[in-house]
Write a protein that holds these residues in place. Structure first.
Motif, PDB file in Angstrom:
ATOM      1  N   ALA A 229     -71.084 -24.980  13.374  1.00 27.72           N
ATOM      2  CA  ALA A 229     -70.239 -26.396  13.557  1.00 27.72           C
ATOM      3  C   ALA A 229     -69.010 -26.085  14.343  1.00 27.72           C
ATOM      4  O   ALA A 229     -68.066 -27.163  14.620  1.00 27.72           O
ATOM      5  CB  ALA A 229     -70.230 -27.147  12.434  1.00 27.72           C
ATOM      6  N   GLU A 232     -67.895 -27.608  17.802  1.00 26.58           N
ATOM      7  CA  GLU A 232     -67.805 -29.442  17.742  1.00 26.58           C
ATOM      8  C   GLU A 232     -66.217 -29.636  17.035  1.00 26.58           C
ATOM      9  O   GLU A 232     -65.770 -30.395  17.694  1.00 26.58           O
ATOM     10  CB  GLU A 232     -68.863 -29.882  16.911  1.00 26.58           C
ATOM     11  CG  GLU A 232     -70.174 -29.739  17.714  1.00 26.58           C
ATOM     12  CD  GLU A 232     -71.446 -30.297  17.065  1.00 26.58           C
ATOM     13  OE1 GLU A 232     -71.492 -31.520  16.974  1.00 26.58           O
ATOM     14  OE2 GLU A 232     -71.839 -29.462  16.162  1.00 26.58           O
ATOM     15  N   GLU A 236     -63.093 -31.390  18.735  1.00 24.67           N
ATOM     16  CA  GLU A 236     -62.531 -32.666  18.144  1.00 24.67           C
ATOM     17  C   GLU A 236     -61.103 -32.571  18.067  1.00 24.67           C
ATOM     18  O   GLU A 236     -60.324 -33.403  18.093  1.00 24.67           O
ATOM     19  CB  GLU A 236     -63.427 -32.906  16.987  1.00 24.67           C
ATOM     20  CG  GLU A 236     -63.196 -34.287  16.320  1.00 24.67           C
ATOM     21  CD  GLU A 236     -63.501 -35.374  17.374  1.00 24.67           C
ATOM     22  OE1 GLU A 236     -62.914 -36.443  17.241  1.00 24.67           O
ATOM     23  OE2 GLU A 236     -64.770 -35.025  18.022  1.00 24.67           O
ATOM     24  N   LYS A 239     -59.768 -33.116  21.282  1.00 23.58           N
ATOM     25  CA  LYS A 239     -60.097 -34.133  22.124  1.00 23.58           C
ATOM     26  C   LYS A 239     -58.774 -35.360  22.282  1.00 23.58           C
ATOM     27  O   LYS A 239     -57.886 -35.159  21.193  1.00 23.58           O
ATOM     28  CB  LYS A 239     -60.990 -34.715  21.276  1.00 23.58           C
ATOM     29  CG  LYS A 239     -61.855 -35.941  21.852  1.00 23.58           C
ATOM     30  CD  LYS A 239     -62.741 -36.724  21.096  1.00 23.58           C
ATOM     31  CE  LYS A 239     -63.433 -37.943  21.804  1.00 23.58           C
ATOM     32  NZ  LYS A 239     -64.686 -38.516  20.887  1.00 23.58           N
ATOM     33  N   ARG A 252     -66.022 -26.436  22.942  1.00 25.88           N
ATOM     34  CA  ARG A 252     -67.328 -27.159  22.753  1.00 25.88           C
ATOM     35  C   ARG A 252     -68.436 -26.456  23.358  1.00 25.88           C
ATOM     36  O   ARG A 252     -69.548 -26.167  22.848  1.00 25.88           O
ATOM     37  CB  ARG A 252     -67.506 -28.495  23.197  1.00 25.88           C
ATOM     38  CG  ARG A 252     -68.717 -29.060  22.561  1.00 25.88           C
ATOM     39  CD  ARG A 252     -68.685 -30.867  22.876  1.00 25.88           C
ATOM     40  NE  ARG A 252     -69.946 -31.273  22.303  1.00 25.88           N
ATOM     41  CZ  ARG A 252     -70.218 -31.986  21.164  1.00 25.88           C
ATOM     42  NH1 ARG A 252     -68.876 -31.920  20.454  1.00 25.88           N
ATOM     43  NH2 ARG A 252     -70.988 -32.481  20.758  1.00 25.88           N
ATOM     44  N   TYR A 263     -75.549 -23.543  21.447  1.00 22.31           N
ATOM     45  CA  TYR A 263     -75.281 -24.978  20.700  1.00 22.31           C
ATOM     46  C   TYR A 263     -73.725 -25.468  21.288  1.00 22.31           C
ATOM     47  O   TYR A 263     -73.103 -24.584  21.715  1.00 22.31           O
ATOM     48  CB  TYR A 263     -75.352 -24.544  19.311  1.00 22.31           C
ATOM     49  CG  TYR A 263     -74.568 -23.363  18.761  1.00 22.31           C
ATOM     50  CD1 TYR A 263     -73.292 -23.613  18.504  1.00 22.31           C
ATOM     51  CD2 TYR A 263     -75.156 -22.075  18.718  1.00 22.31           C
ATOM     52  CE1 TYR A 263     -72.540 -22.376  17.813  1.00 22.31           C
ATOM     53  CE2 TYR A 263     -74.455 -20.957  18.402  1.00 22.31           C
ATOM     54  CZ  TYR A 263     -72.879 -21.197  17.950  1.00 22.31           C
ATOM     55  OH  TYR A 263     -72.236 -20.414  17.322  1.00 22.31           O
ATOM     56  N   PRO A 264     -73.477 -26.586  20.899  1.00 23.14           N
ATOM     57  CA  PRO A 264     -73.987 -27.573  19.917  1.00 23.14           C
ATOM     58  C   PRO A 264     -74.993 -28.747  20.869  1.00 23.14           C
ATOM     59  O   PRO A 264     -75.735 -29.307  20.207  1.00 23.14           O
ATOM     60  CB  PRO A 264     -72.755 -28.449  19.410  1.00 23.14           C
ATOM     61  CG  PRO A 264     -71.530 -28.191  20.209  1.00 23.14           C
ATOM     62  CD  PRO A 264     -72.075 -26.649  20.949  1.00 23.14           C
ATOM     63  N   ASP A 265     -74.915 -28.619  22.111  1.00 25.38           N
ATOM     64  CA  ASP A 265     -75.677 -29.615  22.912  1.00 25.38           C
ATOM     65  C   ASP A 265     -76.765 -29.177  23.694  1.00 25.38           C
ATOM     66  O   ASP A 265     -77.601 -30.151  24.329  1.00 25.38           O
ATOM     67  CB  ASP A 265     -74.434 -30.180  23.880  1.00 25.38           C
ATOM     68  CG  ASP A 265     -73.384 -30.968  22.979  1.00 25.38           C
ATOM     69  OD1 ASP A 265     -73.592 -31.673  22.007  1.00 25.38           O
ATOM     70  OD2 ASP A 265     -72.323 -30.633  23.436  1.00 25.38           O
TER      71      ASP A 265
END
Length: 337
Positions: A229, A232, A236, A239, A252, A263-265
């Protein structure tokens, strides 16, 4: 200096004590610039207070209430960014020297002046003002970037304080990523953004409990999910940062893989930013050749084998080949080399 359509909105003030001269200037210049006129020095100062600042002020030298040099000296004090010129029929050297030294005059023009010559002089003054403003903006941006970089360094120290095994990891990864990007002839500004992103790529680990970060044994699936994680969380944090570089995106994506297994997408191929692909390889190299909580550094040979195995499937071909060349040349070194 060629006249440009954009100059129509640039405010220019012409000052003279003869109304006929001002009328002539209005006829020839009003369609080219946002032209204002003033009958003498006192009226000029009033115009500047009411409508200024002007980008360019051109004043006659010989005026009864206030000569042009005295006027432009006041303009310099009140509006230092205004480009100042003097226009006179009394074009002797002493006047020119006094004009330059007292009022920081940009141009000294003789009177009468041909309309085309006056237009060229004004255009040159506008371009000078634009260059000064651009230089000032670049300096502001440079200072902001320097301050931003110091802030990022503080973030890296925070992560490394909680995870001593990764001490220096983000800085080393940034160095490797920059070497790869430079060898690939990436744009310098893109390299700058990549370096900053690499410096904080593991910042999301601030959200990972210390006992997981520093665990000596094998991680459970649940613990590994928490570790994963961090990409991400890091994105953030940055961001909406308001800088031109895609720092959040690079953070990311630095664990994404070409075949979608990352990962994460689960991005694949061209969905992944080139900077992210470079950071991915740089991160892997440093992770393999340096000590981790659960093992000692494995050496460059292990890193080479891992990259070759994943070249074209997990990792970008050009990035891997560039990194391998740098390792072969000894540019990327193991700790203690």
């Amino acid at each position: 200096m060629a006249w440009r359509e954009a100059y129509k909105t640039v405010p220019v003030l012409l000052v003279d004590d003869e109304s006929k001269v001002l009328d002539a200037h209005r006829r020839t210049l009003r369609t080219r610039f946002d032209l204002h006129t003033a009958l003498g020095g006192t009226e000029a100062l009033e115009a500047m207070e009411a409508h200024g600042p002007f980008t360019v002020v051109i004043s006659d030298f010989k005026m009864p209430d206030m000569d042009g040099i005295a006027l432009l000296a006041k303009v310099a004090a009140l509006y230092p960014d205004t480009v100042r010129m003097i226009l006179t029929g009394y074009a002797d050297m002493d006047t020119a020297i006094r004009a330059v030294n007292t009022g920081a005059i940009f141009r000294f023009l003789t009177k009468p002046s041909e309309p085309d010559d006056l237009v060229m002089a004004i255009c040159a003054g506008i371009e000078h003002a634009e260059m000064v403003q651009s230089a000032r903006e670049l300096e502001i941006v440079r200072r902001l970037k320097d301050g931003f970089e110091r802030t990022l360094h503080a973030f890296t120290r925070l992560v490394e304080f909680r995870d001593p095994y990764t001490s220096g990891h983000m800085d080393r990864t940034a160095d490797i990523a920059v070497m790869i990007a430079e060898r690939m002839d990436m744009d310098k500004d893109d390299i700058a953004g990549l370096r900053l992103a690499a410096m904080v790529h593991d910042i999301g680990k601030v959200a990972v409990p210390s006992h997981i970060l520093n665990k000596l044994g094998e991680l459970t699936d649940a613990e590994f999910s928490i570790i994963k994680a961090h990409a991400e969380v890091g994105a953030e944090i940055f961001k909406g940062l308001g800088v031109e570089w895609p720092i959040a995106r690079i953070i990311r994506e630095h664990h994404e893989r070409l075949d979608g297994s990352g990962y994460p997408d689960g991005l694949n191929g061209d969905e992944i930013l080139l900077q992210s692909k470079i950071l991915c390889v740089a991160d892997i190299i440093d992770a393999i050749i340096t000590d981790r909580p659960y093992r000692h550094g494995l050496g460059k040979g292990e890193a080479v084998g891992y990259l070759l195995e994943g070249k074209g499937r997990l990792f970008d071909v050009e990035v891997v080949e560039t990194a391998l060349s740098l390792m072969e040349e000894g540019r990327i070194r193991e700790p203690g080399d």
